[in-house]
Design a protein around this motif. Sequence first.
Motif, PDB file in Angstrom:
ATOM      1  N   LEU A  11       0.837  -1.205   0.000  1.00  0.00           N
ATOM      2  CA  LEU A  11       0.000   0.000   0.000  1.00  0.00           C
ATOM      3  C   LEU A  11       0.873   1.258   0.000  1.00  0.00           C
ATOM      4  CD1 LEU A  11      -2.889  -1.272   2.246  1.00  0.00           C
ATOM      5  CD2 LEU A  11      -3.133  -0.433  -0.092  1.00  0.00           C
ATOM      6  N   ALA A  75      -4.288  -5.787   2.858  1.00  0.00           N
ATOM      7  CA  ALA A  75      -3.761  -5.937   1.483  1.00  0.00           C
ATOM      8  C   ALA A  75      -3.683  -7.429   1.131  1.00  0.00           C
ATOM      9  CB  ALA A  75      -2.454  -5.183   1.331  1.00  0.00           C
ATOM     10  N   SER A 101     -10.175  -1.382  -3.498  1.00  0.00           N
ATOM     11  CA  SER A 101     -10.809  -1.915  -4.709  1.00  0.00           C
ATOM     12  C   SER A 101     -11.965  -2.841  -4.338  1.00  0.00           C
ATOM     13  CB  SER A 101      -9.775  -2.684  -5.532  1.00  0.00           C
ATOM     14  OG  SER A 101      -9.333  -3.833  -4.826  1.00  0.00           O
TER      15      SER A 101
HETATM   16  O1  CA2 Z   1      -8.161  -3.220  -2.626  1.00  0.00           O
HETATM   17  C1  CA2 Z   1      -7.382  -3.233  -1.662  1.00  0.00           C
HETATM   18  O2  CA2 Z   1      -7.292  -2.327  -0.838  1.00  0.00           O
HETATM   19  C2  CA2 Z   1      -6.419  -4.425  -1.495  1.00  0.00           C
HETATM   20  O3  CA2 Z   1      -6.321  -4.731  -0.111  1.00  0.00           O
HETATM   21  C3  CA2 Z   1      -5.085  -3.956  -2.057  1.00  0.00           C
HETATM   22  C4  CA2 Z   1      -4.014  -5.038  -2.111  1.00  0.00           C
HETATM   23  C5  CA2 Z   1      -4.549  -6.324  -2.748  1.00  0.00           C
HETATM   24  O4  CA2 Z   1      -3.585  -7.361  -2.617  1.00  0.00           O
HETATM   25  C6  CA2 Z   1      -5.872  -6.785  -2.128  1.00  0.00           C
HETATM   26  O5  CA2 Z   1      -6.329  -7.932  -2.806  1.00  0.00           O
HETATM   27  C7  CA2 Z   1      -6.906  -5.682  -2.199  1.00  0.00           C
HETATM   28  C8  CA2 Z   1      -2.790  -4.508  -2.873  1.00  0.00           C
HETATM   29  C9  CA2 Z   1      -2.121  -3.318  -2.192  1.00  0.00           C
HETATM   30  C10 CA2 Z   1      -1.473  -2.338  -3.115  1.00  0.00           C
HETATM   31  O6  CA2 Z   1      -0.919  -2.924  -4.277  1.00  0.00           O
HETATM   32  C11 CA2 Z   1      -0.366  -2.115  -5.260  1.00  0.00           C
HETATM   33  C12 CA2 Z   1      -0.141  -2.701  -6.497  1.00  0.00           C
HETATM   34  C13 CA2 Z   1       0.402  -1.950  -7.506  1.00  0.00           C
HETATM   35  C14 CA2 Z   1       0.733  -0.627  -7.300  1.00  0.00           C
HETATM   36  C15 CA2 Z   1       0.522  -0.042  -6.076  1.00  0.00           C
HETATM   37  C16 CA2 Z   1      -0.020  -0.790  -5.054  1.00  0.00           C
END
Ligand code: CA2
Length: 144
Positions: A11, A75, A101
Amino acid sequence: MRLLILNGPNLNMLGIREPDIYGHESYADLCRAIEGYCRQAGTDFEIFQSNSEGDLVTKIQEAYGHFDGIVINPAAYTHTSVAILDALKAVGLPAVEVHLSDVQSREEFRRFSYVSLYAEKTVTGKGFAGYEEAIRYLVSGRLK
Ligand code: CA2
């Protein structure tokens, strides 16, 4: 009242890639937004982000006796971590799970959440505003 806001792995990379999913704003922007939501709700708070599952578990354990509620975006650990679920159960504090998301409409592996087995409420797909909903719930709904 004092809330612990926990953010899990990657994050801190917000805004750098996948803006279609997570938006253009940075992690610093998210922290500023959370600060504003907490001020508006009239609650003290601490924000903690880690890429390490163990550090998140330790922070949850240390919340016992020091915080009144937890807002957590675990996350990727959402979908894998029995350790974070157990830590939440161990401290017994009211917790709200937040995802930027809409995890239900993405890959199959994002549909299951260990943390949802404990959290009183889960907010998904509302971006930064999901944290506001979680904070308001804990401050004016669940707690008083
Ligand atoms: O939607 C959300 O807040 C998540 O918790 C975000 C996570 C993901 O693994 C969960 O399934 C849903 C990912 C955190 C941020 O990931 C990034 C990816 C690419 C660029 C920046 C942040």
